[in-house]
Design a protein around this motif. Structure first.
Motif, short mmCIF file in Angstrom:
data_model
loop_
_atom_site.label_atom_id
_atom_site.label_comp_id
_atom_site.label_asym_id
_atom_site.label_seq_id
_atom_site.Cartn_x
_atom_site.Cartn_y
_atom_site.Cartn_z
N TYR A 158 -0.31 -8.47 -6.21
CA TYR A 158 0.85 -8.48 -7.10
C TYR A 158 0.61 -9.42 -8.27
CZ TYR A 158 3.63 -6.13 -3.48
OH TYR A 158 4.10 -5.23 -2.57
N GLU A 159 1.01 -9.00 -9.45
CA GLU A 159 0.98 -9.87 -10.63
C GLU A 159 2.33 -10.56 -10.70
OE1 GLU A 159 0.43 -9.65 -15.50
OE2 GLU A 159 0.44 -7.81 -14.28
N LEU A 160 2.35 -11.87 -10.49
CA LEU A 160 3.62 -12.59 -10.43
C LEU A 160 4.23 -12.71 -11.82
CD1 LEU A 160 2.87 -15.44 -7.86
CD2 LEU A 160 3.59 -13.07 -7.46
N VAL A 161 5.51 -12.42 -11.89
CA VAL A 161 6.22 -12.60 -13.15
C VAL A 161 6.56 -14.08 -13.29
CG1 VAL A 161 7.16 -10.27 -13.02
CG2 VAL A 161 8.53 -12.18 -12.17
N ALA A 162 6.71 -14.54 -14.53
CA ALA A 162 7.04 -15.94 -14.78
C ALA A 162 8.37 -16.29 -14.10
CB ALA A 162 7.13 -16.19 -16.29
N PRO A 163 8.45 -17.45 -13.47
CA PRO A 163 7.51 -18.57 -13.47
C PRO A 163 6.54 -18.59 -12.29
CG PRO A 163 9.58 -19.28 -12.54
CD PRO A 163 9.75 -17.82 -12.89
N GLY A 164 6.21 -17.46 -11.72
CA GLY A 164 5.29 -17.41 -10.60
C GLY A 164 5.94 -17.84 -9.30
N LEU A 165 5.11 -18.32 -8.36
CA LEU A 165 5.63 -18.84 -7.09
C LEU A 165 6.11 -20.26 -7.36
CD1 LEU A 165 6.02 -18.53 -4.00
CD2 LEU A 165 3.71 -19.49 -3.73
N THR A 166 7.41 -20.46 -7.24
CA THR A 166 8.00 -21.75 -7.62
C THR A 166 9.13 -22.11 -6.67
OG1 THR A 166 8.89 -22.99 -9.50
CG2 THR A 166 9.70 -20.73 -9.19
N ASP A 167 9.63 -23.32 -6.78
CA ASP A 167 10.79 -23.72 -5.98
C ASP A 167 11.93 -22.76 -6.26
OD1 ASP A 167 9.86 -26.40 -4.86
OD2 ASP A 167 9.49 -26.65 -7.00
N MET A 168 12.59 -22.34 -5.18
CA MET A 168 13.51 -21.21 -5.35
C MET A 168 14.65 -21.49 -6.32
SD MET A 168 15.47 -20.97 -1.70
CE MET A 168 16.55 -22.25 -1.10
N ILE A 169 15.09 -22.74 -6.43
CA ILE A 169 16.17 -23.00 -7.39
C ILE A 169 15.65 -23.00 -8.82
CG2 ILE A 169 17.61 -24.23 -5.74
CD1 ILE A 169 16.68 -26.85 -7.10
N ARG A 170 14.32 -22.97 -8.99
CA ARG A 170 13.73 -22.94 -10.32
C ARG A 170 13.25 -21.54 -10.72
NH1 ARG A 170 10.22 -28.62 -9.97
NH2 ARG A 170 12.02 -30.02 -10.26
N ALA A 222 0.82 -1.21 0.00
CA ALA A 222 0.00 0.00 0.00
C ALA A 222 0.86 1.26 0.00
CB ALA A 222 -0.93 0.00 1.21
N ALA A 223 2.06 1.16 0.54
CA ALA A 223 2.93 2.34 0.66
C ALA A 223 3.76 2.60 -0.59
CB ALA A 223 3.87 2.18 1.86
N THR A 224 3.72 1.66 -1.55
CA THR A 224 4.53 1.82 -2.75
C THR A 224 3.68 2.18 -3.96
OG1 THR A 224 4.39 -0.58 -3.20
CG2 THR A 224 6.27 0.21 -1.91
N ALA A 225 4.31 2.75 -4.93
CA ALA A 225 3.61 3.22 -6.14
C ALA A 225 3.28 2.06 -7.06
CB ALA A 225 4.49 4.23 -6.88
N PRO A 226 2.22 2.20 -7.86
CA PRO A 226 1.96 1.19 -8.90
C PRO A 226 3.20 1.00 -9.76
CG PRO A 226 0.11 2.69 -8.72
CD PRO A 226 1.20 3.27 -7.86
N GLY A 227 3.45 -0.25 -10.13
CA GLY A 227 4.66 -0.56 -10.87
C GLY A 227 5.81 -0.97 -9.98
N SER A 228 5.59 -0.90 -8.66
CA SER A 228 6.59 -1.40 -7.72
C SER A 228 6.58 -2.93 -7.73
CB SER A 228 6.30 -0.89 -6.31
OG SER A 228 6.47 0.51 -6.22
N TYR A 229 7.60 -3.51 -7.14
CA TYR A 229 7.74 -4.97 -7.12
C TYR A 229 7.96 -5.47 -5.69
CZ TYR A 229 8.36 -5.31 -12.23
OH TYR A 229 8.19 -5.27 -13.59
N LEU A 230 7.69 -6.75 -5.51
CA LEU A 230 8.01 -7.48 -4.29
C LEU A 230 8.76 -8.74 -4.68
CD1 LEU A 230 7.63 -8.12 -1.18
CD2 LEU A 230 5.57 -9.38 -1.88
N ALA A 231 9.86 -9.04 -3.99
CA ALA A 231 10.59 -10.29 -4.19
C ALA A 231 10.67 -11.02 -2.85
CB ALA A 231 11.99 -10.02 -4.73
N ILE A 232 10.33 -12.31 -2.85
CA ILE A 232 10.36 -13.07 -1.61
C ILE A 232 11.01 -14.44 -1.82
CG2 ILE A 232 8.18 -12.01 -0.90
CD1 ILE A 232 7.01 -14.97 -1.13
N THR A 233 11.53 -15.00 -0.73
CA THR A 233 11.73 -16.44 -0.59
C THR A 233 11.12 -16.83 0.74
OG1 THR A 233 13.90 -16.31 0.51
CG2 THR A 233 13.89 -16.42 -1.91
N HIS A 234 10.68 -18.08 0.84
CA HIS A 234 9.99 -18.51 2.05
C HIS A 234 10.18 -20.02 2.21
CE1 HIS A 234 7.02 -19.09 5.16
NE2 HIS A 234 6.64 -17.83 5.12
#
Length: 273
Positions: A232-244, A181-193
Motif C-alpha cells: 500500500y502507498e500510504l497517504v499523508a501523513p503516513g503511519l502516525t499517531d491516531m490523533i494526528r 490480493a482480493a481487491t482491485a488496484p486503487g483500493s484502500y486500507l484504513a487501520i488503527t492499531h
C-alpha cells in the motif's frame, strides 16, 4: 455474577465469557453488553483509565478516514470487525458524501451481528456478514459480501481497532495481504492499531487483562505495524499517531491534551498499488 440473559441476547451467546466486541461497546458507553463484559472492561480501565476516550478517538479516526475515502471517489466499504452499531456508522458517514455508497459489515460476535442485521436490514446497499476477519476466504466468498460489493472495482477495507486482536500465531500481516490480493488496484486500507512504543510496561499489563476475553490483545511497535501495510502507498501523513491522522481543525479540544503517549495508537490509510 448476574446470569440474567436480556431478551435481545441471542440464545447461543455465552454471557459469562467476556467478548472483546462487547467490552468495546461498554467503553463507548453502549448498552449491549453483559456483566462479564463490564467487569473485565473495568479491570482494563484500572490499567488504562483513558480507554473510553481512546475508544471514542478510534471512532473519530474511522469517521475521518471514511470521509477522506468517499471524497477520493470510493463508493464501497468492507468494514471488518465492525462491532455493535453506534451513531456515525460507516454507511451514514459515507452517504453524507455519496448517497449511493455501499457497505458490508463483518463481525464474528453474535450480538454485534444480530444488532447490525436488525438495524440495517431494510437499507439497500448495506449487508451484514457473520464471519471472522481472520478467515478472509470465508468473508470474501460470503454471498452477502458478493451481493453488496463489487470487488472488481476499488473498495476500502476498514480494519479499525481490530488488527491488535489478531495474535501473532494468526499472522496479521498475512491476513492483511489476503484482503489486499482480493481487491482491485486503487483500493484502500484504513487501520488503527494499539502500540507498545510509548508505555511498554502498561501495554504488557493491558495485554494480561485481555487474556480473559474472547480475543487477546497485542500491542505492537511501529515497525511491526508498518510491515502489515506492505503493498500500500500510504497517504499523508503516513503511519502516525491516531490523533494526528488528518485531524479536524473544527473539532473540540483534545480531552487528553494531545498527549499521544496516552492514546498509544497509530493510524494509517494506504492505497493499493
Amino acid at each position: 455474577m448476574n446470569n440474567h440473559r436480556p431478551a435481545w441476547a441471542p440464545s447461543e451467546v455465552d454471557i459469562e465469557k467476556p467478548s472483546a466486541a462487547r467490552m468495546y461497546d461498554y467503553f463507548l458507553g453502549g448498552s449491549h453488553n453483559f456483566e462479564s463484559n463490564r467487569e473485565l472492561a473495568e479491570k482494563y480501565i484500572e490499567v488504562l483509565p483513558d480507554m473510553p476516550v481512546i475508544a471514542q478517538a478510534q471512532r473519530t479516526v474511522l469517521h475521518r478516514a471514511v470521509r477522506f475515502l468517499a471524497t477520493a471517489g470510493i463508493d464501497q466499504f468492507l468494514d471488518l470487525g465492525s462491532g455493535i452499531p453506534t451513531a456515525g456508522a460507516v454507511h451514514e458517514v459515507a452517504r453524507e458524501i455519496n448517497p449511493e455508497a455501499r457497505v458490508a459489515y463483518v463481525d464474528s460476535d453474535p450480538v454485534a451481528f444480530a444488532h447490525t442485521t436488525a438495524m440495517l436490514d431494510d437499507l439497500d446497499g448495506v449487508g451484514t456478514v457473520y464471519s471472522d476477519l481472520r478467515d478472509p476466504d470465508s468473508v470474501l466468498t460470503n454471498p452477502v459480501t458478493a451481493e453488496t460489493l463489487d470487488l472488481s472495482r476499488p473498495v476500502a477495507v476498514l480494519m479499525i481497532a481490530v488488527l491488535h486482536f489478531v495474535p501473532d500465531q494468526d499472522d496479521p500481516a498475512d491476513v492483511v495481504t489476503a484482503y489486499r490480493a482480493a481487491t482491485a488496484p486503487g483500493s484502500y486500507l484504513a487501520i488503527t492499531h494499539a502500540t507498545s512504543d510509548y508505555r511498554p510496561e502498561l501495554a504488557r499489563r493491558a495485554e494480561a487483562v485481555y487474556t480473559g476475553a474472547s480475543h487477546p490483545i497485542s500491542y505492537r511497535g511501529r515497525e511491526q505495524i508498518l510491515a502489515m501495510l506492505a503493498g500500500y502507498e500510504l497517504v499523508a501523513p503516513g503511519l502516525t499517531d491516531m490523533i494526528r491522522w488528518r485531524p479536524d481543525p473544527q473539532a473540540d479540544p483534545d480531552p487528553l491534551g494531545g498527549d499521544v503517549t496516552r492514546y498509544s495508537g497509530y493510524a494509517a490509510v494506504g492505497r493499493r498499488y
